[in-house]
Motif scaffolding. Structure first.
Motif, PDB file in Angstrom:
ATOM      1  N   ILE A 147       0.843  -1.204   0.000  1.00 44.37           N
ATOM      2  CA  ILE A 147       0.000   0.000   0.000  1.00 44.37           C
ATOM      3  C   ILE A 147       0.872   1.245   0.000  1.00 44.37           C
ATOM      4  O   ILE A 147       0.659   2.183  -0.769  1.00 44.37           O
ATOM      5  CB  ILE A 147      -0.963  -0.007   1.199  1.00 44.37           C
ATOM      6  CG1 ILE A 147      -2.017  -1.099   1.017  1.00 44.37           C
ATOM      7  CG2 ILE A 147      -1.619   1.361   1.390  1.00 44.37           C
ATOM      8  CD1 ILE A 147      -2.843  -1.372   2.264  1.00 44.37           C
ATOM      9  N   ASN A 148       1.882   1.255   0.850  1.00 46.83           N
ATOM     10  CA  ASN A 148       2.784   2.397   0.969  1.00 46.83           C
ATOM     11  C   ASN A 148       3.462   2.684  -0.373  1.00 46.83           C
ATOM     12  O   ASN A 148       3.454   3.821  -0.859  1.00 46.83           O
ATOM     13  CB  ASN A 148       3.816   2.112   2.063  1.00 46.83           C
ATOM     14  CG  ASN A 148       4.672   3.297   2.407  1.00 46.83           C
ATOM     15  OD1 ASN A 148       5.314   3.875   1.544  1.00 46.83           O
ATOM     16  ND2 ASN A 148       4.706   3.655   3.667  1.00 46.83           N
ATOM     17  N   GLU A 149       4.035   1.664  -0.969  1.00 50.69           N
ATOM     18  CA  GLU A 149       4.763   1.853  -2.227  1.00 50.69           C
ATOM     19  C   GLU A 149       3.839   2.295  -3.354  1.00 50.69           C
ATOM     20  O   GLU A 149       4.192   3.171  -4.143  1.00 50.69           O
ATOM     21  CB  GLU A 149       5.501   0.566  -2.603  1.00 50.69           C
ATOM     22  CG  GLU A 149       6.677   0.283  -1.697  1.00 50.69           C
ATOM     23  CD  GLU A 149       7.333  -1.072  -1.959  1.00 50.69           C
ATOM     24  OE1 GLU A 149       6.827  -1.852  -2.805  1.00 50.69           O
ATOM     25  OE2 GLU A 149       8.356  -1.348  -1.311  1.00 50.69           O
ATOM     26  N   ALA A 150       2.644   1.701  -3.426  1.00 41.06           N
ATOM     27  CA  ALA A 150       1.703   2.063  -4.487  1.00 41.06           C
ATOM     28  C   ALA A 150       1.249   3.510  -4.354  1.00 41.06           C
ATOM     29  O   ALA A 150       1.179   4.247  -5.355  1.00 41.06           O
ATOM     30  CB  ALA A 150       0.499   1.124  -4.462  1.00 41.06           C
ATOM     31  N   GLU A 151       0.946   3.931  -3.136  1.00 36.22           N
ATOM     32  CA  GLU A 151       0.480   5.307  -2.906  1.00 36.22           C
ATOM     33  C   GLU A 151       1.575   6.314  -3.247  1.00 36.22           C
ATOM     34  O   GLU A 151       1.321   7.312  -3.919  1.00 36.22           O
ATOM     35  CB  GLU A 151       0.055   5.479  -1.449  1.00 36.22           C
ATOM     36  CG  GLU A 151      -1.179   4.708  -1.068  1.00 36.22           C
ATOM     37  CD  GLU A 151      -2.463   5.427  -1.409  1.00 36.22           C
ATOM     38  OE1 GLU A 151      -2.453   6.670  -1.479  1.00 36.22           O
ATOM     39  OE2 GLU A 151      -3.471   4.733  -1.615  1.00 36.22           O
ATOM     40  N   LEU A 152       2.777   6.064  -2.777  1.00 38.37           N
ATOM     41  CA  LEU A 152       3.871   7.006  -3.035  1.00 38.37           C
ATOM     42  C   LEU A 152       4.246   7.033  -4.511  1.00 38.37           C
ATOM     43  O   LEU A 152       4.536   8.101  -5.061  1.00 38.37           O
ATOM     44  CB  LEU A 152       5.086   6.671  -2.168  1.00 38.37           C
ATOM     45  CG  LEU A 152       4.905   6.939  -0.668  1.00 38.37           C
ATOM     46  CD1 LEU A 152       6.120   6.463   0.108  1.00 38.37           C
ATOM     47  CD2 LEU A 152       4.639   8.415  -0.400  1.00 38.37           C
ATOM     48  N   ALA A 153       4.221   5.884  -5.174  1.00 35.88           N
ATOM     49  CA  ALA A 153       4.542   5.836  -6.605  1.00 35.88           C
ATOM     50  C   ALA A 153       3.505   6.605  -7.414  1.00 35.88           C
ATOM     51  O   ALA A 153       3.852   7.316  -8.361  1.00 35.88           O
ATOM     52  CB  ALA A 153       4.634   4.390  -7.082  1.00 35.88           C
ATOM     53  N   ALA A 154       2.243   6.471  -7.028  1.00 37.30           N
ATOM     54  CA  ALA A 154       1.181   7.179  -7.747  1.00 37.30           C
ATOM     55  C   ALA A 154       1.348   8.689  -7.623  1.00 37.30           C
ATOM     56  O   ALA A 154       1.196   9.422  -8.605  1.00 37.30           O
ATOM     57  CB  ALA A 154      -0.186   6.749  -7.224  1.00 37.30           C
ATOM     58  N   VAL A 155       1.681   9.157  -6.430  1.00 36.93           N
ATOM     59  CA  VAL A 155       1.869  10.597  -6.221  1.00 36.93           C
ATOM     60  C   VAL A 155       3.086  11.087  -6.998  1.00 36.93           C
ATOM     61  O   VAL A 155       3.047  12.119  -7.667  1.00 36.93           O
ATOM     62  CB  VAL A 155       2.030  10.924  -4.717  1.00 36.93           C
ATOM     63  CG1 VAL A 155       2.455  12.368  -4.525  1.00 36.93           C
ATOM     64  CG2 VAL A 155       0.736  10.656  -3.980  1.00 36.93           C
ATOM     65  N   ALA A 156       4.170  10.338  -6.940  1.00 32.90           N
ATOM     66  CA  ALA A 156       5.395  10.747  -7.633  1.00 32.90           C
ATOM     67  C   ALA A 156       5.194  10.749  -9.148  1.00 32.90           C
ATOM     68  O   ALA A 156       5.606  11.685  -9.835  1.00 32.90           O
ATOM     69  CB  ALA A 156       6.545   9.828  -7.247  1.00 32.90           C
ATOM     70  N   LYS A 157       4.548   9.722  -9.668  1.00 37.13           N
ATOM     71  CA  LYS A 157       4.331   9.631 -11.117  1.00 37.13           C
ATOM     72  C   LYS A 157       3.433  10.766 -11.596  1.00 37.13           C
ATOM     73  O   LYS A 157       3.702  11.379 -12.616  1.00 37.13           O
ATOM     74  CB  LYS A 157       3.709   8.280 -11.470  1.00 37.13           C
ATOM     75  CG  LYS A 157       3.448   8.106 -12.938  1.00 37.13           C
ATOM     76  CD  LYS A 157       2.818   6.766 -13.237  1.00 37.13           C
ATOM     77  CE  LYS A 157       2.515   6.659 -14.720  1.00 37.13           C
ATOM     78  NZ  LYS A 157       1.808   5.440 -15.057  1.00 37.13           N
ATOM     79  N   ASP A 158       2.379  11.035 -10.841  1.00 36.31           N
ATOM     80  CA  ASP A 158       1.436  12.078 -11.204  1.00 36.31           C
ATOM     81  C   ASP A 158       2.096  13.450 -11.236  1.00 36.31           C
ATOM     82  O   ASP A 158       1.733  14.307 -12.029  1.00 36.31           O
ATOM     83  CB  ASP A 158       0.257  12.086 -10.219  1.00 36.31           C
ATOM     84  CG  ASP A 158      -0.803  13.103 -10.596  1.00 36.31           C
ATOM     85  OD1 ASP A 158      -1.214  13.107 -11.775  1.00 36.31           O
ATOM     86  OD2 ASP A 158      -1.209  13.879  -9.716  1.00 36.31           O
ATOM     87  N   GLY A 159       3.084  13.656 -10.386  1.00 32.99           N
ATOM     88  CA  GLY A 159       3.678  14.979 -10.269  1.00 32.99           C
ATOM     89  C   GLY A 159       4.941  15.217 -11.060  1.00 32.99           C
ATOM     90  O   GLY A 159       5.495  16.307 -11.038  1.00 32.99           O
ATOM     91  N   MET A 160       5.393  14.217 -11.793  1.00 37.40           N
ATOM     92  CA  MET A 160       6.627  14.404 -12.557  1.00 37.40           C
ATOM     93  C   MET A 160       6.373  15.279 -13.777  1.00 37.40           C
ATOM     94  O   MET A 160       5.407  15.071 -14.506  1.00 37.40           O
ATOM     95  CB  MET A 160       7.185  13.052 -13.019  1.00 37.40           C
ATOM     96  CG  MET A 160       7.780  12.230 -11.890  1.00 37.40           C
ATOM     97  SD  MET A 160       9.130  13.055 -11.023  1.00 37.40           S
ATOM     98  CE  MET A 160      10.364  13.141 -12.290  1.00 37.40           C
ATOM     99  N   PRO A 161       7.247  16.256 -14.008  1.00 37.08           N
ATOM    100  CA  PRO A 161       7.084  17.105 -15.190  1.00 37.08           C
ATOM    101  C   PRO A 161       7.419  16.311 -16.449  1.00 37.08           C
ATOM    102  O   PRO A 161       8.135  15.316 -16.398  1.00 37.08           O
ATOM    103  CB  PRO A 161       8.095  18.228 -14.954  1.00 37.08           C
ATOM    104  CG  PRO A 161       9.094  17.662 -14.023  1.00 37.08           C
ATOM    105  CD  PRO A 161       8.370  16.636 -13.183  1.00 37.08           C
ATOM    106  N   ASP A 162       6.877  16.754 -17.574  1.00 33.08           N
ATOM    107  CA  ASP A 162       7.180  16.111 -18.849  1.00 33.08           C
ATOM    108  C   ASP A 162       8.532  16.613 -19.342  1.00 33.08           C
ATOM    109  O   ASP A 162       8.668  17.763 -19.758  1.00 33.08           O
ATOM    110  CB  ASP A 162       6.093  16.425 -19.886  1.00 33.08           C
ATOM    111  CG  ASP A 162       4.780  15.750 -19.546  1.00 33.08           C
ATOM    112  OD1 ASP A 162       4.821  14.634 -18.989  1.00 33.08           O
ATOM    113  OD2 ASP A 162       3.726  16.347 -19.831  1.00 33.08           O
ATOM    114  N   ILE A 163       9.513  15.739 -19.264  1.00 34.61           N
ATOM    115  CA  ILE A 163      10.856  16.080 -19.731  1.00 34.61           C
ATOM    116  C   ILE A 163      11.123  15.211 -20.951  1.00 34.61           C
ATOM    117  O   ILE A 163      11.101  13.979 -20.845  1.00 34.61           O
ATOM    118  CB  ILE A 163      11.920  15.828 -18.638  1.00 34.61           C
ATOM    119  CG1 ILE A 163      11.599  16.671 -17.402  1.00 34.61           C
ATOM    120  CG2 ILE A 163      13.316  16.131 -19.178  1.00 34.61           C
ATOM    121  CD1 ILE A 163      12.474  16.363 -16.203  1.00 34.61           C
ATOM    122  N   PRO A 164      11.347  15.829 -22.101  1.00 36.08           N
ATOM    123  CA  PRO A 164      11.565  15.047 -23.326  1.00 36.08           C
ATOM    124  C   PRO A 164      12.693  14.026 -23.132  1.00 36.08           C
ATOM    125  O   PRO A 164      13.747  14.339 -22.593  1.00 36.08           O
ATOM    126  CB  PRO A 164      11.957  16.101 -24.367  1.00 36.08           C
ATOM    127  CG  PRO A 164      11.381  17.380 -23.837  1.00 36.08           C
ATOM    128  CD  PRO A 164      11.421  17.256 -22.342  1.00 36.08           C
TER     129      PRO A 164
END
Length: 107
Positions: free
Chosen positions: A84-101
């Motif tokens: 649960i911990n890893e899934a929640e943190l991964a979702a937040v991190a993935k959602d917030g990453m800027p689009d870098i070519p």
């Protein structure tokens, strides 16, 4: 270009704040687990903090059996909590990453 860089930095800072807020929230998420026969019950947080252990009286008569129950049940609870911990943190991190070519490892 400078505006893009500022936007990315702002998004990264916002994501860091969301990750920290998620970590705090995960401290309150409770996971209940029990032995297959229900004689031992444990509650842990999604940050792997043990909150409660409930032991049936009959388990108190056999130290070795109680130890086995504790190890098995706590390990199951910790595995769930970690997932649960890893899934929640991964979702937040993935959602917030800027689009870098060229940097699409989070997609």
């Amino acid at each position: 270009m400078f505006g893009d860089m500022m936007g990315m930095m702002s998004k990264i800072k916002e994501t860091q704040e969301k990750v920290e807020a998620t970590k705090e929230r995960l401290k309150t998420v409770l996971i209940d687990e029990q032995s297959s026969d229900g004689l031992l019950k444990v509650t842990v947080t999604a940050t792997n903090e043990i909150k409660n252990i409930s032991i049936a009286d009959e388990l108190l008569e056999d130290k070795e059996q109680l130890e086995d129950y504790l190890v098995l049940t706590l390990n199951k609870a910790i595995t769930k909590a970690t997932g649960i911990n890893e899934a929640e943190l991964a979702a937040v991190a993935k959602d917030g990453m800027p689009d870098i070519p060229g940097l699409d490892m989070f997609k």
